[in-house]
Design an enzyme around this catalytic site. Sequence first.
Site, short mmCIF file in Angstrom:
data_model
loop_
_atom_site.label_atom_id
_atom_site.label_comp_id
_atom_site.label_asym_id
_atom_site.label_seq_id
_atom_site.Cartn_x
_atom_site.Cartn_y
_atom_site.Cartn_z
N ASP A 409 0.77 -1.35 0.01
CA ASP A 409 0.07 -0.07 -0.06
C ASP A 409 0.93 1.20 0.03
OD1 ASP A 409 -2.63 1.16 0.26
OD2 ASP A 409 -1.81 1.86 2.25
N GLU A 462 1.08 -0.63 -5.27
CA GLU A 462 -0.10 0.52 -5.39
C GLU A 462 0.86 1.76 -5.45
OE1 GLU A 462 -3.29 3.25 -3.61
OE2 GLU A 462 -1.74 2.29 -2.34
#
Length: 733
Positions: A409, A462
Site C-alpha cells: 500500500d 500500489e
Amino acid sequence: MTETPTPSVPAMPLGEHALGATAAGSHHDPHSVLGAHEYGGGITVRTLKPLAHVVELVLPEGGTVTMEHERGGIWVTTVARTALPSHRIRVTWSAGDEPVDLEEPYRFLPTIGELDLHLIREGRHEELWRALGAHVRTVDGVEGTSFAVWAPNARAVQVVGSFNGWDGRGHALRSLGESGVWELFVPGAGDGEVYKYRILGADGTWRDKADPMARFAEVPPATGSVITRSDFEWSDEHWLAERAGRDPLASRMSVYEVHLASWRPGLGYRELADELTEYVRDMGFTHVEFMPVAEHPFGGSWGYQVTGYYAPTSRLGSPDELRHLVDTLHNAGIGVILDWVPAHFPKDEWALGRFDGTPLYEHADPRRGEHPDWGTYIFDTGRHEVRNFLVANACYWLEEFHVDALRVDAVASMLYLDYSREDGQWVANRHGGREDLENIAFLQEATATAYKRAPGIMMIAEESTSFPGVTRPTDAGGLGFGFKWNMGWMHDTLEYLGQDPIHRQYHHGELTFSMVYQYSENFVLPLSHDEVVHGKGSLLRKAPGDDRQQAATLRAYLAFQWTHPGKQLIFMGIEFAQGTEWSEQAGLPWWLLEYPLHRGAQQLVRDLNALQAEFPALYERDQEPGGFEWLIGDDAEHNVLSFVRRDAAGDPVVAVVNFSAQPWHDYRIPLPEGGTWLEVLNSDAPVYGGSGVGNLGRVHAEALPLHGRDHSVRLSVPPLGAVLLAPSRLREA
C-alpha cells in the site's frame, strides 16, 4: 526436610542500588542479582517474591532451605555447593496458606542465540518472528513462554500480564547488550495469556506497550498482546508446488478485493472459508485480495493503520483460523493476495510510536517521520533494525500464512521525500533530490527477499506516479515488484465514464492513453475500494443516465477492463452493481440480487471470467506488445473502440466497445482473419439486463479490406455495450 542456610558460605554481596533496582523491577540485568550465583565457595540464591510470608529454596533432590528476606521482596540464602543446575522456590503467601512451588525465571539461560542477536544487529534476520516475540516452549523440562523484545534505548523492561497479575517486578527482562534486545523465560506462562511490555524509557517514564512481534492480540478496543502457538496442518502442498512453477505474467489473474469483516458481517475466518470460497469459485475469480488483516485498533481505517504487524486481527478469529481460510481457498484453486502497509503506522501510545521512550520505529525529524495527510508516523527504514522488522514481516505473511502475493500500500508516499509536503516541509536526500533513497533501498530488499524465500509469489505495488522501474528487477536498478496497479488507467477511464455520452467524443484519449505506456510496467487494472468511498459514490452511479443506462455503462466498462491488457481487480459489490457507496459498517447489499439489473451484472462478471479462462488471448500476453492490436482506436465520433488480443499461438479475440448511448448498426470493423466469428459475449444481452441489440450469436467476415486488413465485418454494436468475437474454429476444433 527443611535446612537452614549454610553459615560458612557468605552471600554474594550486592550494593544498595542493585538491590533497590531489582526490587523495583528496573534493573537492566536482573539475572545478575536473582537466581543462583557461585560465590565464596558456595552458591548464593536470590528470588524476588514481594508480599510473601515464607520463602524456601527447593533443592534438586527435594530438600528445602529457608530463605531470608533481604530487601523489598528479595529473599536470599546460601548452600555449600559448587553447582546448582536447577532449583525451584516454595512460597507461602500468608500464614496458614498451603505453600506453592514455583519455577524461578532467573535460573534459565537466554532463549535467543548469538547468531540471532548478530543477525538482528546487522538487520539481516529474515525470520525475525522466530527470535523475537512470545514463544511457548519447554526449557530444561519446564513449560513456559520466552519473551524477547527490541528496545535499545530502554532503561528497563518488564513483561506484565494475566500470568503475574500485571505486576512485572518479578518478571523484569535482561538486556542482551548492544543488540538492544531484552529477554526472559517465564515458566508457566502459556497459550492464551494476555501480556504487554512495561518499558522504562530514557526519560524515566514507564509505558505499557503491546509487543511489536505479537502474533495475536486482544479483540479491539482491548490492546493487549496474546501468547499463541500454532498446531495447524496445511494441506495445500499441491497448490504451492504448482505456484512455484507458474509464470504470473502469462497466467490468468482475476482478483476479487474483499474487506473480510463486511463482506457478510458476522462471519469469521472459519465461516468465510466456506462461504467466501464457494462464492469466489462460482464467480470464476482466480484470486481474492484481502484488505489488511493485520491488527488495527480503529475499524474505520479498514486495516490501513496497523498496530500489530505480525498479528491477524482477532475480530475474525485466531491465526490458525486465518490459516484455515487460506488453505481452503488454495484447495479450491484460488490464490490469496494480502494488502500490506509498510509506509506508516498510527500514533497510539500503547503501540509502536516512541516505543522505548524515543523515536525508534519512526524518524525523529517530523519532516520525515510524520505523515501530514494521515496523522501517522513514518517508518525509519534507514535504521537497519526497522528495515529488518518490515522485510521479515513480508516474509512472515508469505511463509506462515502461505499467502500468494503482497499488495504493498501507498508506495508512492514512500518514494518521494516531498510527498504531500510544501516547500520547507521536507529535507532533500544526500544528492539534493526528492527521492527517498532509504525507502527505495528498503523496497528493493523487501521484494528481492520475498521472491528469494517464497517461490511463485507476487509483490504488487500500489504506486500512482511515473516513478521508473517499479516492476524492473532489482539487479537492473528497479524496485523489483512483479506488478504495479495502473492507477492512471483507472482515473482516466473513470473520468471518461463520468461524462455525458454526447460529450465523450472530446475525451476519447482518456480511453486510449493507457496503451501509450502499457508495456513500461507489468500492470494490474484496479477498480478498488478507494473508488467507492469518501463521497465518491458507487461505481454504478459514476455514469450519467437512469438505472438501465448506468447498469449498461458498468457492464460495458467491465467488459473493457477484462479485455484490456493487464490483470483485472474489482472490489466486492461491483460485481453485482452495488448502487450505494460502500461502508465497512453496513456490509454488502446482497438483497439487490433479487433485481434483474443486479443479477445481470453479476452474471456478466461470471461469464467474463469464464471467457478469460477459455481464451488465453485475454491474459497470456498482457505484457507483450504482440498481444494487442488496435482495429479502430480513433473513432471518437461514435465513442467506439475495437481491438484484437492474441495468445501465444497467435489466436485472436476481438473486442468492440461502444460508450455511446446509441446503437450502431452496420458498423464495419476490420478483422484479423476471415471465416465465421462467434459472438462469445454481448454485454447488452437480455440475460444481463440489456436491450438485446446484437448479432444473433455469429458473424461472417467479408473479403473486404479495411484499415490495411484483408477482411472486415458489419456489426450491430449495442448502446453502452461491448461485443466480444472469437473465430468459430477455436470452439469447434
